[in-house]
Design an enzyme around this catalytic site. Sequence first.
Site, mmCIF file in Angstrom:
data_model
loop_
_atom_site.group_PDB
_atom_site.id
_atom_site.type_symbol
_atom_site.label_atom_id
_atom_site.label_comp_id
_atom_site.label_asym_id
_atom_site.label_seq_id
_atom_site.Cartn_x
_atom_site.Cartn_y
_atom_site.Cartn_z
ATOM 1 N N LYS A 88 1.767 0.515 4.942
ATOM 2 C CA LYS A 88 1.270 -0.385 5.975
ATOM 3 C C LYS A 88 -0.245 -0.628 5.858
ATOM 4 O O LYS A 88 -0.940 0.063 5.113
ATOM 5 C CB LYS A 88 1.616 0.172 7.366
HETATM 6 C C1 LIG Z 1 7.532 -0.002 8.920
HETATM 7 C C2 LIG Z 1 8.194 -0.607 10.086
HETATM 8 C C3 LIG Z 1 8.738 0.153 11.131
HETATM 9 C C4 LIG Z 1 8.893 1.641 11.073
HETATM 10 O O1 LIG Z 1 7.763 2.335 10.776
HETATM 11 P P1 LIG Z 1 7.848 3.775 10.041
HETATM 12 O O2 LIG Z 1 6.464 4.286 10.255
HETATM 13 O O3 LIG Z 1 8.151 3.529 8.602
HETATM 14 O O4 LIG Z 1 8.864 4.569 10.745
HETATM 15 C C5 LIG Z 1 9.260 -0.498 12.229
HETATM 16 N N1 LIG Z 1 9.272 -1.843 12.305
HETATM 17 C C6 LIG Z 1 8.780 -2.605 11.310
HETATM 18 C C7 LIG Z 1 8.804 -4.082 11.461
HETATM 19 C C8 LIG Z 1 8.251 -2.015 10.161
HETATM 20 O O5 LIG Z 1 7.817 -2.785 9.169
#
Ligand SMILES: *Cc1c(COP(=O)(O)O)cnc(C)c1O
Length: 401
Positions: A186
């Site tokens: 991210k």
């Molecule tokens: C990455 C993501 C999540 C979940 O996040 P994690 O930290 O990987 O559990 C939830 N919603 C969206 C749209 C994402 O891209």
Amino acid sequence: MPGFELFGAEEQKEVQDVLDNGVLMRYGFDPMRNGHYKALELERDLANRMQSKYAQVVSSGTAALTVALACAGIGSGDEVIMPTFTFVASFEAILSVGAIPILCDIDDTLTLDPKAVEASITPKTKAIMPVHMCGSMADLSALKAISDKHNLILLEDACQAIGATYDGKPLGSYGDLGCFSFDYVKTITCGEGGGIITNSETFADRAHKYQDHGHDHVGNDRGAETHPFLGYNYRLSELNAAVGIAQLRKLDHTLTIQEKNYTILRNALAEVPEVSFRRVPETGVENYSFLNIFLPTEDIARKAHKALGENGVDACFYWFDNNWHYYKKWEHLLEQKSLSKFSQEIQSGLQKNNRSFDASDLWMGRTISCLIKLNWSETEVTNRASKMVEALKSVLVKSVL
Ligand SMILES: *Cc1c(COP(=O)(O)O)cnc(C)c1O
């Protein structure tokens, strides 16, 4: 998008603080900490940056969604409206609190279509969960009007859009609750982590307790704390939080680089008349983590995606065929494949998702999303732009419209 591209001395310094005193947990051990409370510091920074009264950090974005839903009192048999295009975590979180994810069509914003949302509301609906996919957002004012009218919670999944704004407000701060992911890929990463923001004192108070077994966090003797309600362990460790602090400080720098690279690519593709761009709601500003384009048809989009790869343009995604981001491939949701048995109520609620979502198919079939990286040199971006135009044109020339 990936914040890990900018790792450096800043992250190392923050982590070293934690290793020097050896307290990896966010609560307790006050005499050993040497004044370092990294999770708490990350919460203060996140609340400030997101212009929200409160922030709670947790162990993942999935945990953030789960805790946010629980804090809003959403549980057994409640329906939560979510888009057909998102990462699977959105429906996992809803199911994990015992609620029912109700899939809903998207529009040319690539997130919830407000008209389809209104049509999906039933007496069981408790929340609307827009997912701001790939750096841009849902039409939040329309969704807010609907949630106000029907007395629903508006929970923003802003996991992929940190730093974007809507109506001058940071994404995540517009609804009742907003969630971020800080997982490894991210925009802001701390390895694994997540955050919840809210202006509600009640939700914030529930959040800190719920993510730590229901601990009330009163006084400084953990063993003597009471537990006003059930909770679980979704805590973030001090090590992860330390990385997050350094990363969050780089957010504005990251956004500047993304916007610059995005703009070069977008201007180049704008020269191809058959290419159009995802609609960004009127008062919205993207975080520029992806450039999302539409090709005239599904067939052309498929061929264009292939041609991009063959022309050496990496990191372009055709989500329509992807196992993790589009409902058609979520057979574990659609066929109710679970390790344990769902209740009758959830089984029949989930049946509602076994229908066609034609509008979603039309938009997603034509969409290609290109990741914007931070470490590209200017030459790399311009070369990339030419290669993209070349690849797209080669496909379009051969296609009869
Ligand atoms: C990455 C993501 C999540 C979940 O996040 P994690 O930290 O990987 O559990 C939830 N919603 C969206 C749209 C994402 O891209």
